[in-house]
Design an enzyme around this catalytic site. Structure first.
Site, PDB file in Angstrom:
ATOM      1  CD  GLU A 278     -35.399  25.223 -12.993  1.00  0.00           C
ATOM      2  OE1 GLU A 278     -35.463  24.185 -12.315  1.00  0.00           O
ATOM      3  OE2 GLU A 278     -36.405  25.894 -13.296  1.00  0.00           O
ATOM      4  CB  CYS A 312     -30.916  18.211 -11.750  1.00  0.00           C
ATOM      5  SG  CYS A 312     -31.888  18.618 -13.182  1.00  0.00           S
TER       6      CYS A 312
HETATM    7  P1  NAD Z   1     -22.000  23.926 -11.035  1.00  0.00           P
HETATM    8  O1  NAD Z   1     -22.875  24.718 -10.150  1.00  0.00           O
HETATM    9  O2  NAD Z   1     -20.658  23.577 -10.563  1.00  0.00           O
HETATM   10  O3  NAD Z   1     -21.815  24.657 -12.429  1.00  0.00           O
HETATM   11  C1  NAD Z   1     -22.917  25.209 -13.121  1.00  0.00           C
HETATM   12  C2  NAD Z   1     -22.409  26.371 -13.945  1.00  0.00           C
HETATM   13  O4  NAD Z   1     -21.936  27.379 -13.064  1.00  0.00           O
HETATM   14  C3  NAD Z   1     -21.261  26.025 -14.866  1.00  0.00           C
HETATM   15  O5  NAD Z   1     -21.381  26.807 -16.027  1.00  0.00           O
HETATM   16  C4  NAD Z   1     -20.063  26.465 -14.065  1.00  0.00           C
HETATM   17  O6  NAD Z   1     -18.958  26.748 -14.882  1.00  0.00           O
HETATM   18  C5  NAD Z   1     -20.588  27.711 -13.386  1.00  0.00           C
HETATM   19  N1  NAD Z   1     -19.912  28.085 -12.155  1.00  0.00           N
HETATM   20  C6  NAD Z   1     -19.186  27.308 -11.316  1.00  0.00           C
HETATM   21  N2  NAD Z   1     -18.746  28.033 -10.276  1.00  0.00           N
HETATM   22  C7  NAD Z   1     -19.188  29.292 -10.463  1.00  0.00           C
HETATM   23  C8  NAD Z   1     -19.076  30.507  -9.722  1.00  0.00           C
HETATM   24  N3  NAD Z   1     -18.421  30.573  -8.566  1.00  0.00           N
HETATM   25  N4  NAD Z   1     -19.676  31.604 -10.216  1.00  0.00           N
HETATM   26  C9  NAD Z   1     -20.362  31.567 -11.364  1.00  0.00           C
HETATM   27  N5  NAD Z   1     -20.501  30.459 -12.109  1.00  0.00           N
HETATM   28  C10 NAD Z   1     -19.932  29.328 -11.658  1.00  0.00           C
HETATM   29  O7  NAD Z   1     -22.865  22.659 -11.396  1.00  0.00           O
HETATM   30  P2  NAD Z   1     -22.469  21.538 -12.428  1.00  0.00           P
HETATM   31  O8  NAD Z   1     -21.534  20.635 -11.711  1.00  0.00           O
HETATM   32  O9  NAD Z   1     -22.071  22.097 -13.722  1.00  0.00           O
HETATM   33  O10 NAD Z   1     -23.870  20.822 -12.670  1.00  0.00           O
HETATM   34  C11 NAD Z   1     -24.344  19.878 -11.804  1.00  0.00           C
HETATM   35  C12 NAD Z   1     -25.357  20.455 -10.859  1.00  0.00           C
HETATM   36  O11 NAD Z   1     -26.366  21.129 -11.579  1.00  0.00           O
HETATM   37  C13 NAD Z   1     -26.073  19.418 -10.061  1.00  0.00           C
HETATM   38  O12 NAD Z   1     -26.225  19.827  -8.735  1.00  0.00           O
HETATM   39  C14 NAD Z   1     -27.417  19.310 -10.739  1.00  0.00           C
HETATM   40  O13 NAD Z   1     -28.440  18.819  -9.945  1.00  0.00           O
HETATM   41  C15 NAD Z   1     -27.650  20.694 -11.165  1.00  0.00           C
HETATM   42  N6  NAD Z   1     -28.583  20.739 -12.272  1.00  0.00           N
HETATM   43  C16 NAD Z   1     -29.836  21.207 -12.037  1.00  0.00           C
HETATM   44  C17 NAD Z   1     -30.756  21.234 -13.064  1.00  0.00           C
HETATM   45  C18 NAD Z   1     -32.128  21.749 -12.819  1.00  0.00           C
HETATM   46  O14 NAD Z   1     -32.810  22.035 -13.773  1.00  0.00           O
HETATM   47  N7  NAD Z   1     -32.573  21.886 -11.584  1.00  0.00           N
HETATM   48  C19 NAD Z   1     -30.397  20.802 -14.331  1.00  0.00           C
HETATM   49  C20 NAD Z   1     -29.111  20.333 -14.550  1.00  0.00           C
HETATM   50  C21 NAD Z   1     -28.207  20.321 -13.493  1.00  0.00           C
END
Ligand code: NAD
Length: 508
Positions: A278, A312
């Site tokens: 997602e 999102c």
């Molecule tokens: P992010 O991708 O930076 O982080 C998401 C998760 O991944 C966090 O737990 C983070 O600690 C972890 N993470 C970060 N780098 C990583 C790596 N290299 N390896 C493994 N894990 C890692 O995103 P964010 O800033 O936390 O959230 C915002 C984003 O999430 C936006 O793009 C938003 O649109 C998206 N989002 C999507 C949905 C959906 O259902 N489609 C819902 C909520 C948020």
């Protein structure tokens, strides 16, 4: 520098220390021992912790246990030991545990909401709504857990019978983001448990406390040891790599940015893991000439400002027909100018809190500056606590925005609404689909047929028609293109955690 970046005294804006309900809840959940591993709450094996920051003051207000990769591996041990018994547990029993979790969560709406507001920054009203939304996944999937139908068929030649079943996929690794600290966890955990899977989950390190509270509820509900393991950790890539390289993990379910999703999918490819992603969005919000403009403004407030725009599904670009552009802009701006931006736990009347970090604030301010340099106009702006060292920005409405401006092409993830006027449907559709994202979109028109025909040509997974909210536990949530793979919620949500097996039976 912008006023928002001006220095201030952290103490003047730290409201959390003076919040007795929060302090009391933190004492009860003890985040320093906040890892749920094999049926008990524990500290990291090396005793480490990481800081949790109040985005309204930029001050540390709690410390959370910081799981090591060794702890992450132990979580998989626990989940894989628990799997045989849990997957053989009668669906009704699994359903009853999920229902208990729903009741427990609803019984702690206030405490959980305060915790979400404290670590994420969103307003208390938004946090309460999130808790109820999050709890609904437990109720919905408690009702789905018992619907275990498969199939029985006759081969065309008549000589064999075919039996089709859906069985739990196994241990699932889950990684969740900070913007909905409760709901992004329950939306994955509930269907996985309903399907008979066991879970290892790492919450975002910006918002680990809500996950710690959820762990306590999982224990309190009586979920058997090892079925759910929740591992807060600042070592994001190390923990996910440990999980994705472990042959006992059979699926990965991720919510977060497209960038990180892509990294995880590459890792998942090594073991051909079932992957559910997602990811980010860039939602268009279309207002037609015949729209009910007041309803569109209400929808815009909901689609743009829920959680301060850090969703999102947030409307990212507003395409308003030229015949109603002036009226829509005026009415939307009137709402925006009256919004109260301030610390969620400072004053209940504050409708919009800070962004999650000052880095997010700076990124969004730079996007707005870039748009203005390209000719956009800040048409309306809310008031905001300018002297705060926290991650505050004003809510802004931009007009005169070029259709290809960076702010239109980028996921803003904050309370800025760029408005573009349209008058040609073909051009509108080109703009709508000219993005790699495809999560959600919104259409406002009194002509439902027109709205549906437009929706059908929009390259997105979800469309709000005359409403600014698409999230619903009973509906399949998810995107197309680079917004992701798979669906959460609804019937589809449980399927993400099941694999199909069939028996070919000789029939003579
Ligand atoms: P992010 O991708 O930076 O982080 C998401 C998760 O991944 C966090 O737990 C983070 O600690 C972890 N993470 C970060 N780098 C990583 C790596 N290299 N390896 C493994 N894990 C890692 O995103 P964010 O800033 O936390 O959230 C915002 C984003 O999430 C936006 O793009 C938003 O649109 C998206 N989002 C999507 C949905 C959906 O259902 N489609 C819902 C909520 C948020």
């Amino acid at each position: 520098t912008r006023p928002g970046a001006a220095a201030g005294t952290a103490a003047a804006y730290t409201t959390l220390g003076a919040h007795p309900a929060l302090a009391d809840y933190l004492r009860r959940i003890r985040p320093e021992e906040g890892m749920l591993l094999g049926g008990r709450m524990t500290a990291a094996s090396d005793g480490g912790t990481f800081d949790v920051v109040d985005p309204a003051s930029n001050a540390v207000f709690a410390r959370c246990t910081d799981a090591t990769t060794e702890d992450a591996a132990r979580a998989v041990d626990a989940a894989s030991e628990a799997l045989p018994a849990w997957s053989a547990t009668p669906p009704r029993q699994r359903a009853e545990l999920l229902r208990t979790l729903f009741d427990l969560m609803v019984g702690q709406v206030e405490e959980l909401a305060v915790l979400i507001s404290a670590e994420n920054g969103k307003s208390l009203d938004d946090a309460r709504a999130e808790v109820l939304y999050a709890a609904e996944f437990f109720r919905w999937f408690s009702e789905e857990a018992v619907r275990t139908e498969g199939g029985f068929g006759t081969s065309p030649a008549g000589g064999t019978r075919t039996i089709v079943t859906h069985r739990p996929i196994g241990v699932v690794a889950m990684i969740t983001p900070w913007n909905f600290p409760a709901a992004m966890g329950t939306r994955k955990i509930a269907p996985a448990l309903a399907a008979g899977c066991t879970v290892v989950l790492r919450p975002a390190s910006l918002t680990p406390l809500t996950a710690v509270a959820l762990s306590h509820l999982i224990l309190q509900a009586g979920v058997p040891a090892g079925v759910v393991n929740i591992v807060p950790s600042s070592r994001s890539a190390e923990v996910s790599t440990t999980w994705l390289e472990d042959p006992r993990v059979r699926a990965v379910s991720f919510t977060g940015s497209t960038q990180v999703g892509r990294v995880l999918m590459k890792q998942a490819a090594e073991k051909v893991l079932v992957s559910s992603m997602e990811l980010g969005g860039n939602a268009p919000f279309v207002v037609a000439a015949d729209a009910d403009v007041d309803a569109a403004v209400t929808g815009a407030v909901q689609a743009k400002l829920r959680g301060g725009g850090e969703a999102c599904t947030a409307a990212n670009r507003f395409y308003v027909h030229q015949d109603v552009a002036q009226e829509f802009t005026e009415k939307f701006s009137a709402v925006v100018r009256n919004l109260r931006v301030g610390p969620a736990l400072g004053d209940e009347a504050n409708q919009i809190g800070p962004l999650v970090t000052t880095a997010a604030r700076d990124k969004i301010n730079a996007l707005v500056d870039g748009a203005v340099a390209g000719g956009a106009v800040v048409y309306a702006e809310s008031s905001w606590p300018q002297e705060s060292p926290g991650a505050f920005i004003p809510v802004r409405v931009l007009t005169n925005v070029a259709p290809d401006a960076e702010i239109v092409r980028t996921e803003i993830f904050g309370p800025v609404a760029p408005i573009i006027t349209w008058n040609d449907e073909d051009e509108l559709l080109t703009w709508i689909n000219d993005t790699d994202y495809g999560l959600s979109g919104y259409v406002f028109s009194r002509d439902l047929g027109w709205a549906l025909r437009l929706a059908e040509r929009m390259e997105v997974g979800m469309v709000g028609i005359n409403r600014g909210l698409v999230s619903d536990p009973a509906a399949p949530f998810g995107g197309v293109k680079q917004s992701g793979i798979g669906r959460e919620g609804a019937r589809e949500g449980i399927r993400e955690f099941q694999e199909t097996q069939y028996y070919s039976v000789a029939w003579s």
